[in-house]
Design a protein around this motif. Structure first.
Motif, short mmCIF file in Angstrom:
data_model
loop_
_atom_site.label_atom_id
_atom_site.label_comp_id
_atom_site.label_asym_id
_atom_site.label_seq_id
_atom_site.Cartn_x
_atom_site.Cartn_y
_atom_site.Cartn_z
N GLY A 41 0.81 -1.21 0.00
CA GLY A 41 0.00 0.00 0.00
C GLY A 41 0.84 1.25 0.00
O GLY A 41 0.48 2.27 -0.61
N ASP A 45 0.96 4.25 -2.94
CA ASP A 45 0.38 5.48 -2.39
C ASP A 45 -1.09 5.33 -2.03
O ASP A 45 -1.89 6.27 -2.17
CB ASP A 45 0.55 6.64 -3.39
N ARG A 46 -1.48 4.13 -1.61
CA ARG A 46 -2.87 3.90 -1.23
C ARG A 46 -3.07 3.91 0.28
O ARG A 46 -4.16 4.16 0.75
CB ARG A 46 -3.37 2.57 -1.81
#
Length: 621
Positions: A41, A45-46
């Motif tokens: 993640g 960039d989540r």
């Protein structure tokens, strides 16, 4: 695997064990899976933010530690050597007929034949998995361009378990009876070959071996801490698998019994009676006959043949056993061996190691003894050594030689000296008795035969240092021995001193004593022999039993030296005294009367009737 209900139940339990293994693996991989998700993640960039960053920094090292710990535990479980029963291997060249009978049984049962046969000095038979690399023989020297090119294929090939047979069965049972008894055992190779059952058994054995590795004493604090964690995890998994593993084995046994019903079922019912009879005769032979010889540094080299003699004697004495000896006209199962005597000797030596802790091979102080030599080499020597120990203790206590018109002019050891000392002149000793009748008291409490502050006569020097009469370090005080309650004061005193003297002799290094455990196991050995004896036959003898044994030995020595008696061997009762070729069976009650009541009259009457002269000197060992 067949369609027996027991086999299906065993497979269901095996799957339950494997599910526990799978859950343990999932728990070990869970932190790593969460850490991978967090790292993935972050790359995409989540999953961003200070909270997620802190979680990644904390969970990633934790996941690595968990993976390393899981890998270490898995390595210990996989590499730890499972326990293996000590046995005597029997090659096909040494018993072709036995192997042929076993393979024929396996074909009739439609199951894989056992990979090998071994004998154990016990009345039991079972299948034992020895596929672990640590149980395999050393690899042969390899030649060629690629060393071990065919090892992988050989490792994946399933290997049937080893058939372990109780050696007494081969000598007492007939060939047909042995076949009927082994049928349910050999039938167990069918369920054992199922992949799920085999995998579940390997997992449980690996956990058990890992617990054993973690329990071994170590001085390194780091290794102790690491293995303590391994042991905790292995014990936790074992507790989780305990019920399923037990039910798995019950299911396998039920399936094997069901499959074997069609093979010699009627004969098996009769053979099971022989199993119980062989067990009783084997136990009696070990405790009454073999154990006295082992304590003397001698080991009977034909124990299995002795079982036949013992059970034949039992059938002669006991009407319930009538008819068993008539079977001896049929072919014995030991005829299936090429050299029964060699196999019997190996099994007898193994029995001595397991039940007594003797050395691994013959030596000048640990030598075999034949049954024909047993009365002279074991019985006579045992009685004279016990009589010598009895008089040494009496000397240390300052007991005077026998007095009276028939007493010898010399200070030679006599039975009268012992009888006079044990004749009751005081009150019975109890656990709370102290003072002059205290059996563990110092030199001032030696009993009514003593004189002066040292317990010796005015003209007799002190024959031994004072500390020689006290209990050895680490031994419970004689006052705590409730077994002496109800005996006379002289008997309690002498019993306590005999117990202390024997403990000192056993504690002293002696070539005839069991070999001390080596600090490290032999890597070539297939079983750990550092804790011998593995199965002690009897608890240590009590002080009362020691005194009775020594007094009986003294009486027997007097009978042999003054009345022409001879030592003998009774197959059911062990060493026995023969007078005119007949065994004496009424000596023990008279000895106990003297010990408990201080009354020597019954024993003196018995001696007089047999012409035994208690005042005559005897030869000691």
């Amino acid at each position: 695997m067949g369609v027996e209900a027991g086999a299906q139940a065993a497979r269901a339990r095996a799957l339950a064990v494997l599910r526990i293994r799978g859950r343990a693996l999932a728990v070990a991989l869970l932190p790593a899976a969460v850490a991978v998700i967090l790292l993935a993640g972050a790359v995409g960039d989540r999953i961003e933010g200070p909270v997620w960053d802190a979680a990644r920094w904390v969970l990633t090292p934790f996941a690595v530690l968990v993976l390393l710990a899981a890998a270490g535990i898995a390595l210990v479980v996989a590499r730890a050597r499972p326990a293996m029963s000590p046995t005597v291997p029997v090659t096909e060249e040494a018993a072709p007929d036995l192997y042929r009978m076993v393979r024929d049984l396996a074909d009739r049962l439609d199951v894989p034949a056992p990979s090998a046969i071994a004998l154990t000095p016990d009345c039991d038979s079972w299948l034992e998995d020895r596929t672990h690399p640590a149980h395999a023989p050393p690899p042969a020297e390899e030649h060629g361009d690629i060393a071990g090119a065919g090892k992988q294929a050989q490792r994946r090939h399933p290997v049937a378990p080893v058939l372990v047979i109780g050696s007494p069965f081969l000598w007492w049972m007939r060939v047909g009876e042995l076949r009927a008894v082994l049928a349910p055992v050999i039938a167990g190779t069918g369920p054992s070959a199922h992949p799920d059952i085999a995998a579940a058994r390997r997992f449980v054995r690996g956990l058990d071996a890992a617990v054993a590795v973690a329990s071994e004493p170590r001085r390194d604090p780091v290794s102790r801490a690491v293995l303590a964690g391994v042991g905790w995890v292995a014990r936790l998994l074992l507790r989780s698998c305990r019920v399923h593993a037990a039910e798995l084995e019950r299911g396998v046994a039920a399936a094997a019994a069901e499959r074997a019903q069609a093979v010699d079922y009627g004969l098996r019912i009769v053979a099971q009676e022989q199993v119980g009879l062989a067990y009783a005769g084997w136990d009696r032979l070990l405790t009454r006959v073999a154990l006295p010889a082992w304590r003397m540094g001698r080991w009977p080299s034909r124990l299995d043949a002795g079982v036949v003699a013992a059970l034949t004697e039992l059938s002669r004495r006991d009407r319930l056993a009538e008819g068993f000896a008539s079977r001896l006209g049929e072919r014995p199962a030991c005829d299936l061996l090429e050299e029964p005597g060699t196999v019997d000797e190996a099994a007898s030596l193994l029995a001595a190691r397991l039940f007594h802790g003797g050395p691994a091979g013959p030596s000048p102080d640990w030598s075999p003894v034949d049954w024909s030599e047993y009365p002279d080499e074991v019985v006579d020597r045992k009685w004279r050594l016990d009589a010598a120990r009895l008089h040494r203790v009496l000397d240390a206590m300052g007991v005077r030689p026998a007095t009276g018109p028939t007493a010898p002019a010399t200070v030679a050891p006599t039975l009268s000296r012992v009888l006079d000392h044990l004749t009751d002149t005081g009150r019975a000793w109890t656990a709370g008795t102290t003072g002059a009748t205290d059996p563990a008291a110092g030199p001032t409490g030696l009993g009514p035969d003593t004189a002066g502050s040292t317990g010796l006569g005015p003209d007799m020097p002190d024959p031994a240092p004072r500390e020689a009469a006290g209990p050895p370090p680490g031994r419970p005080d004689a006052l705590d021995d409730e077994d002496l309650a109800g005996t006379t004061a002289p008997s309690a005193t002498l019993a306590a001193r005999l117990s202390a003297e024997l403990a000192r002799e056993e504690a002293a290094p002696s070539p005839a004593a069991p070999s001390p455990a080596s600090p490290t196991p032999d890597p070539a050995a297939l079983w750990d022999d550092r804790a011998l004896p593995l199965f002690p036959l009897q608890p240590p003898r009590t002080a009362r039993e020691l005194l009775a044994d020594h007094l009986t030995a003294m009486v027997c020595c007097a009978a042999m030296d003054t009345a022409g008696a001879t030592p003998g061997l009774d197959w059911l009762d062990g060493p026995t005294l023969l007078i005119d070729g007949e065994r004496t069976a009424d000596l023990a009650p008279k000895v106990l009367t003297l010990i408990e009541d201080g009354d020597a009259t019954p024993l003196r009457v018995w001696l007089s009737q047999l012409g035994i002269r208690p005042e005559k000197p005897v030869r000691l060992g």
